[in-house]
Design an enzyme around this catalytic site. Structure first.
Site, mmCIF file in Angstrom:
data_model
loop_
_atom_site.group_PDB
_atom_site.id
_atom_site.type_symbol
_atom_site.label_atom_id
_atom_site.label_comp_id
_atom_site.label_asym_id
_atom_site.label_seq_id
_atom_site.Cartn_x
_atom_site.Cartn_y
_atom_site.Cartn_z
ATOM 1 N N HIS A 66 0.842 -1.205 0.000
ATOM 2 C CA HIS A 66 0.000 0.000 0.000
ATOM 3 C C HIS A 66 0.878 1.256 0.000
ATOM 4 O O HIS A 66 0.629 2.220 0.727
ATOM 5 C CB HIS A 66 -0.953 -0.008 1.199
ATOM 6 C CG HIS A 66 -2.127 -0.915 0.994
ATOM 7 N ND1 HIS A 66 -3.353 -0.471 0.577
ATOM 8 C CD2 HIS A 66 -2.244 -2.260 1.126
ATOM 9 C CE1 HIS A 66 -4.197 -1.496 0.468
ATOM 10 N NE2 HIS A 66 -3.527 -2.601 0.794
ATOM 11 N N TYR A 76 3.439 -5.543 10.005
ATOM 12 C CA TYR A 76 3.467 -4.083 9.907
ATOM 13 C C TYR A 76 4.682 -3.533 10.648
ATOM 14 O O TYR A 76 5.324 -2.581 10.208
ATOM 15 C CB TYR A 76 2.191 -3.489 10.510
ATOM 16 C CG TYR A 76 0.966 -3.549 9.627
ATOM 17 C CD1 TYR A 76 0.702 -4.651 8.819
ATOM 18 C CD2 TYR A 76 0.048 -2.514 9.627
ATOM 19 C CE1 TYR A 76 -0.428 -4.704 8.017
ATOM 20 C CE2 TYR A 76 -1.094 -2.560 8.833
ATOM 21 C CZ TYR A 76 -1.320 -3.664 8.037
ATOM 22 O OH TYR A 76 -2.448 -3.714 7.251
#
Length: 335
Positions: A54, A324
């Site tokens: 992303h 993450y």
């Protein structure tokens, strides 16, 4: 910057979520953060200091006003009735910053709610009602199947076909993307929490829920002609222009689970007849390029949760947080 793969099929870009160290996964399904992050880097390339997934995104800001009636299910300060500042980020999946805005892939909306007393609540969502993997191994296998063939610079069709055949949990999201063209604006998508979560009330009682944010501007799709003729970059400019015209709003709708509803499988949608309640309204008043803006440095970890909202044991949800962290640490180090 390493060479980016610009030819990935949109339905395979759909997964759009980083994965990492397992929480209670079976031995045969063990996947490490290094494996998945390395696979993402190998497939999409690396832009030092930027997200591994992303990467292409736009920042926005505004507030959320929850409805106190939701306190019947959750004691979260989100539903106090008072405005809560929000940092938002809209994005496209993958590690290619030049991915075209017409790609037949998911769109993401990530929110950081800045609650009283310094508490934070994150929500990271996609514009598909289901996800493309029930287990982390599926996501890793998908990325591996996408690795470009050195001879063509594109994914090997045989490997992609083998992936589809051997991973039925990838098909529901792929089917949705095949049947729905992407939106003309970030403001024209609903965004789904994908996973099942728990609302926890003042007595400690937990209720299974799923949520989505529905746009006041309405859901819209690009025509096939627009997909062929629009420029590679238009979503950011359109969102900036739209917020300059006035606030952009989404209603947060929450589905209340019933016994037997899938709790730990984000590839399966709940029945449409589940009770739904309006939980509040998100209002975004400004949008801007992400470079130097508030959302750029935020690690939108979906397990950052304030009191009153809790995770389930969904293996994909539990997998995301450590991955993450790996990606975040790399970009903080300028790698």
């Amino acid at each position: 910057m390493k060479t980016q793969n610009k030819d990935l099929p949109g339905w395979l870009l759909a997964a759009g979520l980083g994965l990492a160290a397992p929480f209670g996964m079976a031995v045969q399904d063990e996947v490490t953060p290094a494996q998945v992050v390395a696979a993402l880097e190998d497939t999409f390339g690396v832009t030092p200091g930027e997200r591994r997934n992303h990467i292409k995104g736009t920042c926005a800001s505004g507030e959320f006003v929850g409805l106190p009636a939701v306190a019947a299910w959750s004691r979260s300060a989100l539903f106090s009735g008072q405005p809560v500042p929000v940092v938002a980020r809209f994005s496209l999946p993958g590690g290619n910053p030049k991915v075209p805005d017409t790609a037949r892939s998911v769109r993401g909306m990530a929110l950081e709610f800045r609650l009283p007393g310094g508490a934070l609540q994150h929500m990271t969502m996609l514009d598909t009602p289901v996800f493309g993997a029930a287990q982390p191994k599926t996501f890793l296998d998908q990325i591996l199947a996408l690795k470009p063939d050195p001879a063509t610079g594109k994914p090997d069709p045989a490997k992609l076909a083998a992936f589809r055949a051997s991973h039925p949990d990838s098909r529901a999201q792929a089917r949705f993307l095949a049947e729905h063209n992407p939106p003309p604006s970030f403001a024209n998508s609903s965004y789904f929490g994908i996973h099942t979560f728990k609302f926890v009330d003042a007595t400690g009682k937990a209720t299974l829920v799923r949520w989505r944010f529905v746009p006041e501007d309405g859901e819209k799709s690009l025509s096939d002609e627009e997909l062929e003729t629009l420029p590679a970059d238009f979503l950011e400019e359109r969102l900036i222009q739209r917020t300059a015209q006035g606030p952009v709003r989404w209603d947060m709708l929450v589905s209340i689970g019933q016994p037997g509803d899938p709790e730990n499988d984000p590839t399966v949608a709940w029945p449409e007849n589940r009770e739904q309640v309006k939980a509040g309204t998100l209002v975004l008043t400004a949008a801007m390029p992400q470079k130097g803006a508030a959302c750029e440095k935020v690690n939108f970890d979906p397990l950052v949760m304030a009191e009153g909202i809790a995770p389930t044991d969904d293996p994909i949800l539990r997998f995301r947080s450590p991955a993450y962290a790996v990606s975040f640490a790399k970009r903080q180090a300028g790698q």
